[in-house]
Design an enzyme around this catalytic site. Structure first.
Site, PDB file in Angstrom:
ATOM      1  N   VAL A  20      32.311 -17.581   3.650  1.00  0.00           N
ATOM      2  CA  VAL A  20      31.845 -16.747   2.999  1.00  0.00           C
ATOM      3  C   VAL A  20      32.837 -15.920   2.981  1.00  0.00           C
ATOM      4  O   VAL A  20      33.798 -15.475   3.195  1.00  0.00           O
ATOM      5  CB  VAL A  20      30.747 -15.980   2.144  1.00  0.00           C
ATOM      6  CG1 VAL A  20      30.731 -15.665   1.310  1.00  0.00           C
ATOM      7  CG2 VAL A  20      29.500 -17.323   3.146  1.00  0.00           C
TER       8      VAL A  20
ATOM      9  N   ASP B 217      15.024 -18.295   6.633  1.00  0.00           N
ATOM     10  CA  ASP B 217      16.147 -18.275   7.671  1.00  0.00           C
ATOM     11  C   ASP B 217      15.621 -16.603   6.780  1.00  0.00           C
ATOM     12  O   ASP B 217      16.954 -16.050   6.783  1.00  0.00           O
ATOM     13  CB  ASP B 217      17.051 -18.563   7.108  1.00  0.00           C
ATOM     14  CG  ASP B 217      17.971 -18.484   8.345  1.00  0.00           C
ATOM     15  OD1 ASP B 217      17.403 -17.883   9.725  1.00  0.00           O
ATOM     16  OD2 ASP B 217      19.175 -18.655   8.446  1.00  0.00           O
TER      17      ASP B 217
ATOM     18  N   LEU C 106      34.423 -12.899   4.801  1.00  0.00           N
ATOM     19  CA  LEU C 106      32.926 -12.095   4.606  1.00  0.00           C
ATOM     20  C   LEU C 106      31.666 -12.816   5.613  1.00  0.00           C
ATOM     21  O   LEU C 106      31.323 -11.845   6.202  1.00  0.00           O
ATOM     22  CB  LEU C 106      31.777 -12.179   3.054  1.00  0.00           C
ATOM     23  CG  LEU C 106      32.763 -11.467   2.112  1.00  0.00           C
ATOM     24  CD1 LEU C 106      32.023 -11.980   0.721  1.00  0.00           C
ATOM     25  CD2 LEU C 106      33.542 -10.280   2.144  1.00  0.00           C
ATOM     26  N   GLY C 107      32.054 -13.968   6.214  1.00  0.00           N
ATOM     27  CA  GLY C 107      31.641 -14.338   7.022  1.00  0.00           C
ATOM     28  C   GLY C 107      31.197 -15.644   6.843  1.00  0.00           C
ATOM     29  O   GLY C 107      31.759 -16.511   6.061  1.00  0.00           O
TER      30      GLY C 107
END
Length: 321
Positions: free
Chosen positions: A57, A163, A49-50
């Site tokens: 992930v 963030d 997913l990233g």
């Protein structure tokens, strides 16, 4: 576009040490797991997913129930930003529909840990913008309302995210926005605590976070508001708004733009007066004058929206063709 800066470096994960079994079989339904205990070996890895703060992930499926989850594999020292212990501590304190849910903390074969998270099926706002381009104002109002609700929940529990950006706001196909990636989040022990560490994504840092003297005493919650303001402006414009189109996002260029230049103005035809004022309140360089989350929740851009229409606009954006 993201220039991520950390004071402490987290070792890179050796993917060979992760006990995953690969599968090409996509689960056909998402049903709740009836098991109270999980192990990494219970899951099939379906996709990447990233990469969040601290680790990659994955999209995974529970082998027995076929329930889909996101699995974030972390590697960091105990108590360090980006460590599983620090992120899990924050997520254990959160129980909100506007914050991604952590189901469990799992050990891996390499002795590190992984966070078993709810899978938000629409992906991040950054990925939606990549597919769809700029967001219509109605969808932006819904994003702002839900993200602010999540920040209000976190700030009430003295959790600062640090963030906030399009990549860390997830959205479901039902139009639900959830704050994710708490790898550098911090729980403030007492009123007056600051966040002196220079960490996060520089493109979304507030001016005071670039200043080694000011960031010790600055209101840390105001930095989350700044990140949301940049996020809303970026989604409105369809690109990162604080640099010229195509300008290289070096640390020096970002610091100059964020700390010293006037914030970009949105032309009247591109946004309503309410949206322009909302963004301006988020992006005041003086953190003591920047709007709080509670004030922004009461702002006409958010409180005056047509909830049904704005949620439908967001769902239409997220839906895949």
């Amino acid at each position: 576009m993201a220039l991520t800066i950390r004071e402490r470096k987290v070792p890179q994960l050796d993917l060979r040490s992760c006990a995953f079994r690969y599968s090409n079989n996509t689960p056909v339904q998402d049903q709740a797991s009836t098991s109270g205990e999980f192990r990494v070996s219970d899951f099939d890895r379906l996709d990447v997913l990233g990469r969040g703060n601290g680790g990659p992930v994955y999209k995974v499926a529970h082998r027995r129930t076929e329930t889909l989850y996101a699995l974030k594999v972390l590697r960091g020292g105990e108590g360090e930003p980006g460590s599983s212990a620090a992120e899990a501590d924050v997520l254990r304190r959160a129980d909100s529909p506007y914050v991604v849910r952590c189901h469990s903390v799992l050990p891996t074969a390499s002795g590190h840990a992984a966070l078993l998270l709810e899978l938000v099926d629409g992906g991040s706002l950054a990925s939606v913008m990549g597919r769809r381009g700029a967001f219509p104002e109605a969808a932006l109002a819904e994003v702002a309302a839900q993200a602010l609700s999540g920040l209000a929940y976190l700030h009430a529990r003295r959790i600062v995210h640090r963030d906030v950006k399009p990549a860390n706001l997830l959205v479901s196909t039902a139009g639900e926005v959830k704050i994710a990636d708490f790898g550098i989040a911090k729980v403030l022990a007492r009123p007056g605590d600051g966040c002196a560490e220079y960490e996060g994504t520089a493109a979304y840092m507030s001016p005071e976070r670039f200043d080694s003297e000011r960031r010790h005493d600055a209101d840390p919650f105001a930095a989350d508001v700044w990140g949301l303001g940049v996020t809303i402006l970026e989604l409105l414009m369809g690109r990162y708004p604080l640099l010229a189109d195509g300008q290289k996002p070096t640390r020096a260029a970002l610091m100059c733009a964020i700390c010293f230049r006037e914030m970009p103005t949105v032309s009247g035809g591109a946004a309503s007066p309410e949206l322009r004022r909302f963004v301006a309140l988020c992006l005041l360089k003086d953190h003591t004058k920047r709007a709080s989350v509670s004030h922004l929740l009461a702002h006409p851009f958010v409180s005056g929206r047509d909830v049904t229409a704005s949620k439908q606009a967001l769902r239409q954006l997220v839906a895949r063709d």
